[in-house]
Design an enzyme around this catalytic site. Sequence first.
Site, mmCIF file in Angstrom:
data_model
loop_
_atom_site.group_PDB
_atom_site.id
_atom_site.type_symbol
_atom_site.label_atom_id
_atom_site.label_comp_id
_atom_site.label_asym_id
_atom_site.label_seq_id
_atom_site.Cartn_x
_atom_site.Cartn_y
_atom_site.Cartn_z
ATOM 1 N N ASN A 118 7.067 52.684 -13.432
ATOM 2 C CA ASN A 118 8.036 53.747 -13.151
ATOM 3 C C ASN A 118 9.019 53.802 -14.320
ATOM 4 O OD1 ASN A 118 9.888 55.536 -12.106
ATOM 5 N ND2 ASN A 118 10.693 54.122 -10.570
ATOM 6 N N LYS B 273 11.352 55.903 -14.857
ATOM 7 C CA LYS B 273 12.671 56.399 -14.443
ATOM 8 C C LYS B 273 13.182 57.450 -15.458
ATOM 9 C CE LYS B 273 13.445 52.105 -11.955
ATOM 10 N NZ LYS B 273 14.410 51.096 -11.471
ATOM 11 N N HIS C 152 12.050 55.766 -3.232
ATOM 12 C CA HIS C 152 12.548 54.691 -4.089
ATOM 13 C C HIS C 152 14.002 54.413 -3.740
ATOM 14 C CE1 HIS C 152 13.835 52.548 -7.711
ATOM 15 N NE2 HIS C 152 12.552 52.294 -7.942
ATOM 16 N N GLU D 283 16.548 53.938 -5.421
ATOM 17 C CA GLU D 283 17.533 54.726 -6.163
ATOM 18 C C GLU D 283 17.662 56.134 -5.591
ATOM 19 O OE1 GLU D 283 16.616 52.143 -10.181
ATOM 20 O OE2 GLU D 283 15.886 54.206 -10.041
ATOM 21 N N GLU E 23 10.349 46.787 -2.234
ATOM 22 C CA GLU E 23 11.313 46.555 -3.300
ATOM 23 C C GLU E 23 12.630 46.071 -2.695
ATOM 24 O OE1 GLU E 23 11.859 50.251 -5.434
ATOM 25 O OE2 GLU E 23 12.724 51.190 -3.675
ATOM 26 N N GLY F 225 16.501 45.832 -11.067
ATOM 27 C CA GLY F 225 17.342 45.988 -12.247
ATOM 28 C C GLY F 225 18.430 44.947 -12.384
ATOM 29 N N SER G 86 12.294 43.651 -10.370
ATOM 30 C CA SER G 86 12.436 42.792 -11.553
ATOM 31 C C SER G 86 11.178 41.979 -11.836
ATOM 32 C CB SER G 86 13.654 41.871 -11.411
ATOM 33 O OG SER G 86 14.850 42.627 -11.354
#
Length: 256
Positions: free
Chosen positions: A9, A11, A99, A101, A171, A177, A217
């Site tokens: 991904n 992003k 996701h 985010e 996730e 991150g 990560s």
Amino acid sequence: MKKKIVAGNWKMNKNLHESILLADDIRQGIEHLPKAGLPLVVVAPAFPFLYAVAQTLGGQPGIALAAQNCSAEKAGAYTGEVSTDMIRSTGARYVILGHSERRSLFQESDELVHKKLIAALEADLHPIVCVGERLEERQAGRHFDCVEKQLAAALIPATEGQWSRLVLAYEPVWAIGTGVVATTAQAQEMHAFIRQWLSARAGMEFAKTIPILYGGSCNPGNAKELFSCPDVDGGLIGGASLQAADFLSIIKAAQE
């Protein structure tokens, strides 16, 4: 036995030229890897570059293209949105949904993730549906409840036949991150929980066919250990997918 999947991904990173170069480096790198045990590789560039990356990949077997998101609407006056039909017309066959985010930064609800899932399935795309708990939910011991709620809201209204194109990605939000990675025991525990949840609704034989990826990560240093877990079927890779050498190392780890 289902095939492992390693999805990158990208992003909101890489311009057009950089996206083409990265895609070409990945394509060439995969050409030189042994074919035995090679996972399905999925790359997800930014929306404007989907077609260019598709052309760069050139239909090479074993590499698929994904969008990072989609609209729940088919067409109409939705300025700035991208429909599933538009995505499919670029050559993409996968789409990432839910996701963390999108959930946290854009306030996407479980119900909206479900609507997008149905749109993706109707367009004959393979949805990669993300689920995962925040740090405070894990610390409070509510991580299983959180993931179960997300799974139920996104998947239950869909039919088992539609689930056959499904990919799930766990996730842990606290590990995305941040450089913090779930232990192999934590990853396996949640992946096994997800597999059991699927099994309770569709049977274990079917549940075993659904790939469950780890996202949080994952990098060249820990990929092999994470992928060795019996219920971890590959990874949804963020930052480490932005460098071809790192991403290829993770792909190799999925072969071993």
